[in-house]
Every structure is written in C-alpha cells, then in structure tokens.
Motif scaffolding. Structure first.
Motif, PDB file in Angstrom:
ATOM      1  N   GLU A  48       0.838  -1.206   0.000  1.00 15.97           N
ATOM      2  CA  GLU A  48       0.000   0.000   0.000  1.00 15.97           C
ATOM      3  C   GLU A  48       0.870   1.251   0.000  1.00 15.97           C
ATOM      4  OE1 GLU A  48      -1.912  -2.943   3.032  1.00 15.97           O
ATOM      5  OE2 GLU A  48       0.070  -2.088   2.643  1.00 15.97           O
ATOM      6  N   SER A  49       0.320   2.327  -0.517  1.00 20.42           N
ATOM      7  CA  SER A  49       0.991   3.617  -0.458  1.00 20.42           C
ATOM      8  C   SER A  49      -0.062   4.715  -0.469  1.00 20.42           C
ATOM      9  CB  SER A  49       1.954   3.798  -1.631  1.00 20.42           C
ATOM     10  OG  SER A  49       1.259   3.786  -2.860  1.00 20.42           O
ATOM     11  N   GLY A  50       0.352   5.906  -0.028  1.00 16.54           N
ATOM     12  CA  GLY A  50      -0.512   7.071  -0.137  1.00 16.54           C
ATOM     13  C   GLY A  50      -1.120   7.577   1.148  1.00 16.54           C
ATOM     14  N   GLY A  51      -0.831   6.939   2.265  1.00 13.66           N
ATOM     15  CA  GLY A  51      -1.387   7.427   3.517  1.00 13.66           C
ATOM     16  C   GLY A  51      -0.733   8.728   3.960  1.00 13.66           C
ATOM     17  N   GLY A  52      -1.283   9.313   5.017  1.00 14.43           N
ATOM     18  CA  GLY A  52      -0.718  10.549   5.529  1.00 14.43           C
ATOM     19  C   GLY A  52      -1.655  11.242   6.485  1.00 14.43           C
ATOM     20  N   VAL A  53      -1.315  12.483   6.800  1.00 11.45           N
ATOM     21  CA  VAL A  53      -2.126  13.308   7.694  1.00 11.45           C
ATOM     22  C   VAL A  53      -2.827  14.370   6.858  1.00 11.45           C
ATOM     23  CG1 VAL A  53      -2.121  14.840   9.684  1.00 11.45           C
ATOM     24  CG2 VAL A  53      -0.514  12.917   9.581  1.00 11.45           C
ATOM     25  N   VAL A  54      -4.145  14.435   6.979  1.00 18.12           N
ATOM     26  CA  VAL A  54      -4.932  15.409   6.229  1.00 18.12           C
ATOM     27  C   VAL A  54      -5.899  16.109   7.169  1.00 18.12           C
ATOM     28  CG1 VAL A  54      -4.748  14.130   4.057  1.00 18.12           C
ATOM     29  CG2 VAL A  54      -6.665  13.683   5.608  1.00 18.12           C
ATOM     30  N   GLN A  55      -6.534  17.154   6.651  1.00 16.65           N
ATOM     31  CA  GLN A  55      -7.522  17.903   7.421  1.00 16.65           C
ATOM     32  C   GLN A  55      -8.935  17.387   7.117  1.00 16.65           C
ATOM     33  OE1 GLN A  55      -6.754  20.516   9.480  1.00 16.65           O
ATOM     34  NE2 GLN A  55      -4.550  20.454   9.042  1.00 16.65           N
ATOM     35  N   THR A  56      -9.844  17.652   8.029  1.00 15.16           N
ATOM     36  CA  THR A  56     -11.249  17.307   7.795  1.00 15.16           C
ATOM     37  C   THR A  56     -11.724  17.943   6.485  1.00 15.16           C
ATOM     38  OG1 THR A  56     -11.708  17.118  10.155  1.00 15.16           O
ATOM     39  CG2 THR A  56     -13.587  17.518   8.693  1.00 15.16           C
ATOM     40  N   GLY A  57     -12.400  17.134   5.678  1.00 14.36           N
ATOM     41  CA  GLY A  57     -12.909  17.609   4.405  1.00 14.36           C
ATOM     42  C   GLY A  57     -11.980  17.391   3.226  1.00 14.36           C
ATOM     43  N   ASP A  58     -10.731  17.025   3.509  1.00 16.28           N
ATOM     44  CA  ASP A  58      -9.758  16.783   2.439  1.00 16.28           C
ATOM     45  C   ASP A  58     -10.040  15.464   1.729  1.00 16.28           C
ATOM     46  OD1 ASP A  58      -6.719  18.230   3.922  1.00 16.28           O
ATOM     47  OD2 ASP A  58      -8.480  19.128   2.958  1.00 16.28           O
ATOM     48  N   SER A  59      -9.361  15.289   0.613  1.00 13.22           N
ATOM     49  CA  SER A  59      -9.396  14.035  -0.135  1.00 13.22           C
ATOM     50  C   SER A  59      -8.019  13.392  -0.085  1.00 13.22           C
ATOM     51  CB  SER A  59      -9.799  14.288  -1.591  1.00 13.22           C
ATOM     52  OG  SER A  59     -11.101  14.813  -1.676  1.00 13.22           O
ATOM     53  N   LEU A  60      -8.000  12.080  -0.260  1.00 13.61           N
ATOM     54  CA  LEU A  60      -6.749  11.321  -0.260  1.00 13.61           C
ATOM     55  C   LEU A  60      -6.937  10.111  -1.157  1.00 13.61           C
ATOM     56  CD1 LEU A  60      -3.977  11.533   1.203  1.00 13.61           C
ATOM     57  CD2 LEU A  60      -4.879   9.921   2.889  1.00 13.61           C
ATOM     58  N   ASN A  93     -12.074 -14.201   3.089  1.00 16.45           N
ATOM     59  CA  ASN A  93     -11.678 -14.761   1.798  1.00 16.45           C
ATOM     60  C   ASN A  93     -10.533 -13.999   1.139  1.00 16.45           C
ATOM     61  OD1 ASN A  93     -13.383 -16.929   1.852  1.00 16.45           O
ATOM     62  ND2 ASN A  93     -15.016 -15.937   0.714  1.00 16.45           N
ATOM     63  N   PHE A  94      -9.894 -13.140   1.895  1.00 17.31           N
ATOM     64  CA  PHE A  94      -8.698 -12.454   1.401  1.00 17.31           C
ATOM     65  C   PHE A  94      -7.492 -13.070   2.095  1.00 17.31           C
ATOM     66  CE2 PHE A  94     -10.233  -9.107  -1.298  1.00 17.31           C
ATOM     67  CZ  PHE A  94     -11.577  -9.017  -0.952  1.00 17.31           C
ATOM     68  N   GLN A  95      -6.560 -13.569   1.301  1.00 17.47           N
ATOM     69  CA  GLN A  95      -5.451 -14.343   1.849  1.00 17.47           C
ATOM     70  C   GLN A  95      -4.138 -13.561   1.935  1.00 17.47           C
ATOM     71  OE1 GLN A  95      -7.233 -15.602  -0.954  1.00 17.47           O
ATOM     72  NE2 GLN A  95      -8.640 -16.683   0.387  1.00 17.47           N
ATOM     73  N   TYR A  96      -3.986 -12.569   1.090  1.00 23.75           N
ATOM     74  CA  TYR A  96      -2.695 -11.893   0.979  1.00 23.75           C
ATOM     75  C   TYR A  96      -2.851 -10.433   1.387  1.00 23.75           C
ATOM     76  CZ  TYR A  96      -2.469 -15.979  -2.037  1.00 23.75           C
ATOM     77  OH  TYR A  96      -2.560 -17.253  -2.523  1.00 23.75           O
ATOM     78  N   TRP A  97      -2.145 -10.048   2.433  1.00 25.11           N
ATOM     79  CA  TRP A  97      -2.335  -8.740   3.039  1.00 25.11           C
ATOM     80  C   TRP A  97      -1.077  -7.885   2.967  1.00 25.11           C
ATOM     81  CZ3 TRP A  97      -6.872  -6.906   5.176  1.00 25.11           C
ATOM     82  CH2 TRP A  97      -7.931  -7.827   5.244  1.00 25.11           C
ATOM     83  N   GLY A  98      -1.291  -6.597   2.780  1.00 25.74           N
ATOM     84  CA  GLY A  98      -0.202  -5.658   2.906  1.00 25.74           C
ATOM     85  C   GLY A  98       0.007  -5.286   4.357  1.00 25.74           C
ATOM     86  N   ARG A  99       1.013  -4.459   4.606  1.00 18.99           N
ATOM     87  CA  ARG A  99       1.335  -4.070   5.974  1.00 18.99           C
ATOM     88  C   ARG A  99       0.500  -2.910   6.466  1.00 18.99           C
ATOM     89  NH1 ARG A  99       7.948  -4.584   6.481  1.00 18.99           N
ATOM     90  NH2 ARG A  99       8.074  -6.807   5.983  1.00 18.99           N
ATOM     91  N   GLY A 100      -0.193  -2.244   5.576  1.00 18.05           N
ATOM     92  CA  GLY A 100      -1.049  -1.136   5.975  1.00 18.05           C
ATOM     93  C   GLY A 100      -0.381   0.213   5.834  1.00 18.05           C
ATOM     94  N   THR A 101      -1.210   1.236   5.710  1.00  9.96           N
ATOM     95  CA  THR A 101      -0.729   2.610   5.644  1.00  9.96           C
ATOM     96  C   THR A 101      -1.628   3.471   6.527  1.00  9.96           C
ATOM     97  OG1 THR A 101      -0.131   4.430   4.150  1.00  9.96           O
ATOM     98  CG2 THR A 101      -2.098   3.158   3.557  1.00  9.96           C
ATOM     99  N   GLN A 102      -1.018   4.324   7.326  1.00  7.45           N
ATOM    100  CA  GLN A 102      -1.768   5.118   8.297  1.00  7.45           C
ATOM    101  C   GLN A 102      -2.408   6.324   7.621  1.00  7.45           C
ATOM    102  OE1 GLN A 102      -2.173   4.681  11.824  1.00  7.45           O
ATOM    103  NE2 GLN A 102      -3.647   6.367  11.560  1.00  7.45           N
ATOM    104  N   VAL A 103      -3.684   6.508   7.919  1.00  9.51           N
ATOM    105  CA  VAL A 103      -4.400   7.716   7.505  1.00  9.51           C
ATOM    106  C   VAL A 103      -4.898   8.407   8.761  1.00  9.51           C
ATOM    107  CG1 VAL A 103      -6.409   8.643   6.302  1.00  9.51           C
ATOM    108  CG2 VAL A 103      -5.083   6.787   5.267  1.00  9.51           C
ATOM    109  N   THR A 104      -4.507   9.650   8.928  1.00  9.35           N
ATOM    110  CA  THR A 104      -4.930  10.430  10.080  1.00  9.35           C
ATOM    111  C   THR A 104      -5.639  11.683   9.594  1.00  9.35           C
ATOM    112  OG1 THR A 104      -3.047   9.636  11.378  1.00  9.35           O
ATOM    113  CG2 THR A 104      -4.188  11.597  12.179  1.00  9.35           C
ATOM    114  N   VAL A 105      -6.866  11.874  10.074  1.00  5.88           N
ATOM    115  CA  VAL A 105      -7.656  13.041   9.683  1.00  5.88           C
ATOM    116  C   VAL A 105      -7.794  13.926  10.911  1.00  5.88           C
ATOM    117  CG1 VAL A 105      -9.784  13.871   8.653  1.00  5.88           C
ATOM    118  CG2 VAL A 105      -8.910  11.598   8.043  1.00  5.88           C
TER     119      VAL A 105
END
Length: 122
Positions: free
Chosen positions: A6-18, A108-120
């Motif tokens: 996964e990629s693209g996580g981050g810290v955003v403000q309320t109302g933002d898009s990601l 039924n999902f077998q293969y997982w990523g490590r995750g990406t943090q999203v903070t709003v």
C-alpha cells in the motif's frame, strides 16, 4: 508468494481528499481495501473483482465518499477517499484474494499488505 504493498497514507484535514494505491505482485486477484481503527476490528471498505471489475462497498459508508478502481496494466487498485472525517482515522490495508470473482467477506482475502496510516485532523 503474492506481495501486496500500500501507499498514499498521511495526515490530512477534515474535508480533504486522499488517494491510496495498492500494488499486487501479479494479475488475477480480486482485491479489497480495509481499515482498522484503534480498539476496533478490521472492516471492509470496498472490494473489486478481477474478472469484470464489479465492486462492493460496505453499506453504511456514505455514498460517494469512497471509490475503488483498478488499473489492470499496472496491477494497482486505488481507493479514492473524499470529504474525510476524523472518524476515518485508521490503518488502511489492501488485500488480495486467490479468487477472481467479487469477494465481500474479509475471511476470503489471503494476501495482506502491511497497511498505511491515515490520520484526519479536525
């Protein structure tokens, strides 16, 4: 072994898009986006099939706030998130299934990523 990144996580403000992106190491897998907030169980956000790109969204999500899409040429599955709220804060995971059809059950999902943090932030 199937790799999911996964990629693209981050810290955003309320109302933002990601926009989050998920790269799967090969073709042919139904894919989904999930999230897990602190102290809560992991939950489905949306899934997409491989065979016809049909999609599933968790019913209690506000319509139009989340959109899942696939780029088959790049083996990527993106999650567009709009009008983000503090309650959307979580670790977001991508996962692939060995099935090609639409999958709507997290088990039924077998293969997982490590995750990406999203903070709003409010």
């Amino acid at each position: 072994q199937v790799q999911v990144i996964e990629s693209g996580g981050g810290v955003v403000q309320t109302g933002d898009s990601l926009r989050l992106s998920c790269t799967v190491s090969g073709p042919g897998y139904a894919t989904g986006w999930f999230r897990q907030a602190p102290g809560k169980e992991r939950e489905i956000i949306a899934t997409i099939s491989w065979n016809d790109n049909s999609t599933y969204y968790r019913r209690d999500l506000q319509k139009g706030r989340f959109a899942i899409s696939r780029d088959s040429a790049k083996n990527t599955v993106d999650l567009q998130m709009n009008s983000l709220k503090p309650e959307d804060t979580a670790v977001y995971y991508c996962a692939a299934s060995r099935f090609r059809r639409l999958i709507v059950v997290i088990e039924n999902f077998q293969y997982w990523g490590r995750g990406t943090q999203v903070t709003v932030s409010s």
